[in-house]
Design a protein around this motif. Sequence first.
Motif, mmCIF file in Angstrom:
data_model
loop_
_atom_site.group_PDB
_atom_site.id
_atom_site.type_symbol
_atom_site.label_atom_id
_atom_site.label_comp_id
_atom_site.label_asym_id
_atom_site.label_seq_id
_atom_site.Cartn_x
_atom_site.Cartn_y
_atom_site.Cartn_z
ATOM 1 N N ILE A 34 40.882 29.589 48.605
ATOM 2 C CA ILE A 34 40.157 29.531 47.327
ATOM 3 C C ILE A 34 39.902 30.945 46.811
ATOM 4 C CG2 ILE A 34 37.919 28.953 46.294
ATOM 5 C CD1 ILE A 34 37.938 26.469 48.198
ATOM 6 N N ARG A 35 39.484 31.821 47.713
ATOM 7 C CA ARG A 35 39.204 33.209 47.337
ATOM 8 C C ARG A 35 40.473 33.896 46.841
ATOM 9 N NH1 ARG A 35 39.127 37.845 50.646
ATOM 10 N NH2 ARG A 35 37.998 39.512 49.657
ATOM 11 N N SER A 36 41.574 33.647 47.529
ATOM 12 C CA SER A 36 42.855 34.239 47.162
ATOM 13 C C SER A 36 43.274 33.769 45.760
ATOM 14 C CB SER A 36 43.885 33.820 48.209
ATOM 15 O OG SER A 36 44.985 34.613 48.165
ATOM 16 N N GLU A 37 43.093 32.492 45.495
ATOM 17 C CA GLU A 37 43.425 31.936 44.183
ATOM 18 C C GLU A 37 42.533 32.541 43.092
ATOM 19 O OE1 GLU A 37 45.199 30.015 41.170
ATOM 20 O OE2 GLU A 37 45.930 30.155 43.220
ATOM 21 N N ALA A 38 41.255 32.696 43.393
ATOM 22 C CA ALA A 38 40.331 33.284 42.421
ATOM 23 C C ALA A 38 40.727 34.729 42.111
ATOM 24 C CB ALA A 38 38.903 33.224 42.956
ATOM 25 N N ILE A 39 41.144 35.465 43.126
ATOM 26 C CA ILE A 39 41.565 36.857 42.913
ATOM 27 C C ILE A 39 42.826 36.905 42.053
ATOM 28 C CG2 ILE A 39 42.499 38.899 44.089
ATOM 29 C CD1 ILE A 39 40.507 38.189 46.401
ATOM 30 N N ARG A 40 43.766 35.984 42.313
ATOM 31 C CA ARG A 40 44.993 35.943 41.493
ATOM 32 C C ARG A 40 44.651 35.668 40.025
ATOM 33 N NH1 ARG A 40 47.315 33.603 45.947
ATOM 34 N NH2 ARG A 40 47.027 31.464 45.264
ATOM 35 N N ARG A 41 43.724 34.703 39.801
ATOM 36 C CA ARG A 41 43.320 34.388 38.432
ATOM 37 C C ARG A 41 42.635 35.587 37.775
ATOM 38 N NH1 ARG A 41 39.653 30.144 39.179
ATOM 39 N NH2 ARG A 41 40.545 29.529 41.133
ATOM 40 N N PHE A 42 41.772 36.247 38.530
ATOM 41 C CA PHE A 42 41.061 37.415 38.017
ATOM 42 C C PHE A 42 42.054 38.512 37.654
ATOM 43 C CE2 PHE A 42 38.512 41.345 39.076
ATOM 44 C CZ PHE A 42 37.771 41.331 37.909
ATOM 45 N N ARG A 43 43.019 38.753 38.524
ATOM 46 C CA ARG A 43 44.032 39.777 38.269
ATOM 47 C C ARG A 43 44.836 39.427 37.016
ATOM 48 N NH1 ARG A 43 48.087 42.600 42.550
ATOM 49 N NH2 ARG A 43 49.108 43.941 41.046
ATOM 50 N N TRP A 44 45.206 38.146 36.886
ATOM 51 C CA TRP A 44 45.969 37.714 35.723
ATOM 52 C C TRP A 44 45.164 37.940 34.446
ATOM 53 C CZ3 TRP A 44 45.131 34.065 31.930
ATOM 54 C CH2 TRP A 44 46.225 33.826 31.077
ATOM 55 N N GLN A 45 43.872 37.583 34.465
ATOM 56 C CA GLN A 45 43.011 37.795 33.296
ATOM 57 C C GLN A 45 42.926 39.276 32.952
ATOM 58 O OE1 GLN A 45 39.334 36.028 34.482
ATOM 59 N NE2 GLN A 45 39.961 33.944 33.942
ATOM 60 N N PHE A 46 42.804 40.078 33.981
ATOM 61 C CA PHE A 46 42.716 41.516 33.800
ATOM 62 C C PHE A 46 43.975 42.040 33.106
ATOM 63 C CE2 PHE A 46 41.383 45.731 35.378
ATOM 64 C CZ PHE A 46 40.009 45.559 35.374
#
Length: 175
Positions: A98-110
């Motif tokens: 879940i944390r890994s997925e959240a980081i990927r989403r955050f990076r994509w938004q960034f």
Amino acid sequence: MEAAELEEVRRAAEGDDRALAALLQRHYAFVYKYLVKVTMDPNVAEETVQDTMIRCMENIHRYDGSSAFSSWMITIATRIYIDKTRRKKRENGWLDMIRSEAIRRFRWQFESRNEEWTDVMDAMTRLTPEHRVAVLLKHYYGYGYDEIGEMLGIPSGTAKSRTAYGLRQLRKELG
């Protein structure tokens, strides 16, 4: 097994609450000390011994007398601890996913806002939350260790050590 204890087990299995309480009370410290050595954590040992006592109460009728009562309790305690450990390992795996997925989403938004995702940002995601917060408060927002300690409800020395450890990890990651 001692005849008196076997008789006490029989009475407990038939619903004698006093016999059951006496049995569990007599073996509580033994099981707790065993679990402290197994878990290396008094809090986990305490929680596990409580679960063991409940399981013994629920299953007293299953005790067959083929081994010492304390051995039966140790077996139950060990199985409960192993199950908890496996469950925690699975939960940690899910949390990591879940944390890994959240980081990927955050990076994509960034990156979708044309903001640069740096190696430092990437390394920051691998710090524990405690270390990441300490590093950010100190080196990004400029708070002092006393202020950080006050904000987090920890001694300033702990704030300083968390920050130092976080920086060490970042240097290792980026090194």
